[in-house]
Design an enzyme around this catalytic site. Structure first.
Site, PDB file in Angstrom:
ATOM      1  N   GLU A  11      10.722   9.394  43.511  1.00  0.00           N
ATOM      2  CA  GLU A  11      10.610   8.117  44.407  1.00  0.00           C
ATOM      3  C   GLU A  11      11.363   6.994  43.223  1.00  0.00           C
ATOM      4  O   GLU A  11      11.506   7.182  42.059  1.00  0.00           O
ATOM      5  CB  GLU A  11       9.334   7.763  44.601  1.00  0.00           C
TER       6      GLU A  11
ATOM      7  N   LYS B  37      11.054   3.912  41.170  1.00  0.00           N
ATOM      8  CA  LYS B  37      10.029   3.164  40.410  1.00  0.00           C
ATOM      9  C   LYS B  37      10.139   1.889  40.738  1.00  0.00           C
ATOM     10  O   LYS B  37      11.346   1.037  40.216  1.00  0.00           O
ATOM     11  CB  LYS B  37       9.950   3.400  39.022  1.00  0.00           C
TER      12      LYS B  37
ATOM     13  N   GLU C 238       3.446  -0.583  45.968  1.00  0.00           N
ATOM     14  CA  GLU C 238       3.972  -1.759  45.094  1.00  0.00           C
ATOM     15  C   GLU C 238       4.437  -2.901  46.122  1.00  0.00           C
ATOM     16  O   GLU C 238       5.157  -2.842  47.120  1.00  0.00           O
ATOM     17  CB  GLU C 238       5.107  -1.078  44.327  1.00  0.00           C
TER      18      GLU C 238
ATOM     19  N   PHE D  77       3.296   4.286  48.637  1.00  0.00           N
ATOM     20  CA  PHE D  77       3.645   5.503  48.122  1.00  0.00           C
ATOM     21  C   PHE D  77       2.282   6.473  48.004  1.00  0.00           C
ATOM     22  O   PHE D  77       2.777   7.409  47.635  1.00  0.00           O
ATOM     23  CB  PHE D  77       4.360   5.420  46.571  1.00  0.00           C
TER      24      PHE D  77
ATOM     25  N   ARG E 223      -3.874   8.497  33.284  1.00  0.00           N
ATOM     26  CA  ARG E 223      -2.347   8.533  32.925  1.00  0.00           C
ATOM     27  C   ARG E 223      -2.033   9.918  32.476  1.00  0.00           C
ATOM     28  O   ARG E 223      -2.045  10.275  31.444  1.00  0.00           O
ATOM     29  CB  ARG E 223      -2.095   7.442  31.975  1.00  0.00           C
TER      30      ARG E 223
ATOM     31  N   LYS F 100       7.195   8.596  34.492  1.00  0.00           N
ATOM     32  CA  LYS F 100       8.111   7.574  34.956  1.00  0.00           C
ATOM     33  C   LYS F 100       9.473   7.789  34.022  1.00  0.00           C
ATOM     34  O   LYS F 100       9.274   8.009  32.858  1.00  0.00           O
ATOM     35  CB  LYS F 100       7.477   6.055  34.657  1.00  0.00           C
TER      36      LYS F 100
HETATM   37  P1  AMP Z   1       3.943   1.224  34.019  1.00  0.00           P
HETATM   38  O1  AMP Z   1       3.353   0.085  34.708  1.00  0.00           O
HETATM   39  O2  AMP Z   1       5.048   1.350  33.580  1.00  0.00           O
HETATM   40  O3  AMP Z   1       3.085   2.214  33.439  1.00  0.00           O
HETATM   41  O4  AMP Z   1       4.406   2.155  35.522  1.00  0.00           O
HETATM   42  C1  AMP Z   1       3.423   2.467  36.475  1.00  0.00           C
HETATM   43  C2  AMP Z   1       3.658   1.360  37.592  1.00  0.00           C
HETATM   44  O5  AMP Z   1       4.928   1.399  38.205  1.00  0.00           O
HETATM   45  C3  AMP Z   1       2.612   1.503  38.539  1.00  0.00           C
HETATM   46  O6  AMP Z   1       1.407   1.065  38.227  1.00  0.00           O
HETATM   47  C4  AMP Z   1       3.162   0.942  39.738  1.00  0.00           C
HETATM   48  O7  AMP Z   1       2.794  -0.614  39.605  1.00  0.00           O
HETATM   49  C5  AMP Z   1       4.623   1.045  39.649  1.00  0.00           C
HETATM   50  N1  AMP Z   1       5.465   1.875  40.565  1.00  0.00           N
HETATM   51  C6  AMP Z   1       6.592   1.335  41.250  1.00  0.00           C
HETATM   52  N2  AMP Z   1       7.047   2.367  42.037  1.00  0.00           N
HETATM   53  C7  AMP Z   1       6.084   3.196  41.903  1.00  0.00           C
HETATM   54  C8  AMP Z   1       6.148   4.465  42.683  1.00  0.00           C
HETATM   55  N3  AMP Z   1       6.731   5.134  43.419  1.00  0.00           N
HETATM   56  N4  AMP Z   1       4.955   5.547  42.454  1.00  0.00           N
HETATM   57  C9  AMP Z   1       4.021   4.907  41.320  1.00  0.00           C
HETATM   58  N5  AMP Z   1       4.198   3.714  40.728  1.00  0.00           N
HETATM   59  C10 AMP Z   1       5.020   2.894  41.085  1.00  0.00           C
END
Ligand code: AMP
Length: 560
Positions: A247, A249, A299, A339, A411, A417
């Site tokens: 998907e 991000k 999101e 999502f 996590r 990611k």
């Molecule tokens: P991070 O904040 O860098 O740890 O990345 C995780 C965050 O990415 C999640 O908490 C969501 O807010 C965001 N996110 C954006 N797109 C997605 C997606 N397709 N699936 C899950 N999380 C997403």
């Protein structure tokens, strides 16, 4: 009824103990003896939390605290400031001041019995309920009452609880293991309960009665969100999974949406109720999600005229705004990308595989709202989606395991990611210095810390100063003014409450800071109002990025 003194004595012992196992033993022995009501309160207190839900806010800053202390103990604010400079800790100030005052006269307050854990909690409830013009005074009076009745040791921990920073090194891990030990329950079951309910008190009560497995997802109770781990490269991430769900991000902010009939509640990543700030998200949910009840994960992205995502700070403005919401919604419109689906029509879906959850999501939500997902094991296909996401102004991609369950608060490797930029760090601001000359009225540079889960302490990792405009400095100074705990010359110590997302060129080893690391060329990327101190990056993450950057690039730059 257990006295608050007993709780204070526990805190003193735990504070003086360094190993987590010993801390667990002490806390376990204490909570084991408590009745249900006080068990719930003490389980929160021991972690420095007063109210488990984010909707009840204590709202005590240092000025209220010290005013209450001064009045209760008959000393001046100068005397308090002086002790504060010497100790740097609100708890020790309260202890010192309470020790100097006249002996306690409980009868004078119409009480002959000692303060109980429940008494302290009741007062905290009154403090949280104080509202309107005279709320400051009401908060002071309630705290003054507590200090008036407290012995020096009790005063020490009442002060720290009022600041919601108990400083005894008990975090989620110790509390969880102590509850498990006290009631002979598996730690994983306690953790599961906590991730599902976010309420350690409720979890402790269920542990006591052996009913932990009955805890489940509940509509209108936010659950911890599943998180993503940083993937190394697209091919290696794909190799982790049999087949992968890819998907975009999205560059936005996380929302957990609870829909029950026509009623919608929206929770932020910090599990704050942000429903009133995001009316268009409620509207699309009601109109375009066909379910009696559902918990949706997604999101919210702020979109500009060109359809590209606006900067993160704009989204935060929307999440924070409590008045003139509709007006700001016109300037900064939000779009929802769903999502995941956690709960549907009375049933929890967290133990179902992602593929099934997604299928159900598509069956209830308008396709316009559902984030596109491609199943593939082909790295070229994944690269293509990655490029497409970046071209559209988003952050990169998520590579998810379609067979995986929804793991609240985790996590793990089931969500990876992939981002092109160097990973930023989310650090707690624990201090600052006043500027000089033209900037003398601003707090100019900020001391940052990461969390050490082993000791439960915040360890400093350096300062961030550069790249801040006068406008930003003035806004930050306003934010931090009421968090000043101690002032020593030009330096202030701040109540840990604010998270800075910081970019840097490299993490280096350093003996200057207690973390053992320093950041090279740190730069403030965003003030992460959406994150709580508990979400600050840990020593473990700092260490792992340090190792990763050394492995990948001799110059020490981390690339996605
Ligand atoms: P991070 O904040 O860098 O740890 O990345 C995780 C965050 O990415 C999640 O908490 C969501 O807010 C965001 N996110 C954006 N797109 C997605 C997606 N397709 N699936 C899950 N999380 C997403």
């Amino acid at each position: 009824m257990t006295s608050f003194l007993k709780f204070a004595e526990l805190c003193q012992k735990v504070e003086g103990t360094s190993g987590s196992l010993d801390k667990i033993d002490l806390v376990a022995a204490f909570v084991k003896e408590l009745e249900d009501g006080e068990l719930a309160i003490a389980s929160n207190f021991v972690m420095g939390t007063v109210f488990p839900d984010s909707e009840t806010v204590l709202g005590v800053g240092p000025s209220i605290l010290y005013e209450a202390l001064a009045r209760a103990c008959g000393c001046t604010s100068d005397q308090i400031q002086e002790t504060l400079r010497a100790t740097g800790d609100p708890g020790l100030v309260a202890y010192a001041v309470a020790e100097k005052r006249r002996p306690l006269n409980l009868a004078a307050f119409g009480r002959t019995d000692a303060l109980t854990i429940a008494d302290v909690f009741e007062r905290f409830i009154s403090i949280s309920r104080a509202s309107g013009k005279r709320s400051q005074e009401a908060k002071v009076k309630n705290l003054q009452f507590l200090f008036g009745e407290a012995s020096p040791l009790e005063a020490r921990y009442i002060a720290r609880l009022a600041m919601e920073d108990l400083r005894i090194g008990v975090g989620e891990g110790v509390a969880r293991d102590a509850i498990a030990k006290a009631f002979g329950q598996p730690a994983e079951l306690v953790e599961r309960g906590y991730n599902l309910t976010n309420d350690i008190g409720l979890v402790a009560q269920h542990a006591k009665h052996g009913t932990l497995s009955s805890l489940n997802v509940k509509i209108n109770h936010p659950i911890k969100m599943m998180l993503a781990q940083l993937g190394d490269t697209i091919p290696s991430a794909l190799q982790e999974m049999r087949n992968a769900a890819i998907e975009w991000k999205f560059d936005g902010a996380r929302v957990q949406i609870h829909k029950e009939g026509e009623k919608v509640r929206i929770y932020s990543r910090r599990m704050e109720n942000v429903t009133l700030s995001l009316p268009e998200i409620s509207k699309v949910t009601i109109k375009q999600v066909m379910a009696k009840s559902a918990i949706l994960d997604g999101e919210a992205v702020a979109t500009g005229d060109d359809g590209r995502p606006l900067p993160f700070q704009d989204i935060l403005k929307r999440f924070r705004r409590k008045y003139d919401v509709e007006k700001l919604a016109v300037q900064i419109p939000l779009h929802l990308h769903l999502f995941d689906l956690i709960y549907l029509d009375g049933n929890s879906l967290i133990d179902r595989p992602l593929s099934e959850r997604r299928q159900l999501l598509s069956s209830i939500a308008d396709s316009e709202l559902v984030a596109s997902q491609v199943l593939t094991d082909n790295p070229e296909e994944a690269e293509r989606i990655y490029k497409e996401a970046l071209d559209a102004g988003h952050e990169g991609i998520m590579i998810k395991n379609p067979d995986s369950v929804y793991a609240p608060g985790k996590r793990g490797k089931n969500w990876l990611k992939i981002k092109p930029v160097m990973e930023t760090l989310d650090l707690v601001v624990i201090g600052a210095t006043w500027g000089e000359g033209r900037r003398a009225s601003f707090l100019g540079s900020y001391r940052l810390a990461c969390a050490d889960l082993d000791s439960g302490k915040l360890l400093d990792i350096g300062w961030v100063a550069t790249g801040l405009t006068d406008e930003v400095l003035s806004e930050l100074t306003e934010t931090f003014k009421d968090l000043i705990l101690v002032q020593k010359g030009m330096e202030v110590e701040l109540k840990p409450a604010v998270i800075f997302e910081v970019a840097y060129e490299e993490i280096q080893k350093s003996t200057n800071y207690s973390s053992g690391f320093a950041l090279r060329f740190p730069r403030l990327v965003a003030v992460r109002d959406d994150k709580s101190v508990e979400e600050a990056d840990t020593m473990e993450r700092v260490t792992s990025i340090y190792r990763l950057q050394r492995g990948r690039n001799p110059k020490g730059h981390v690339k996605g």
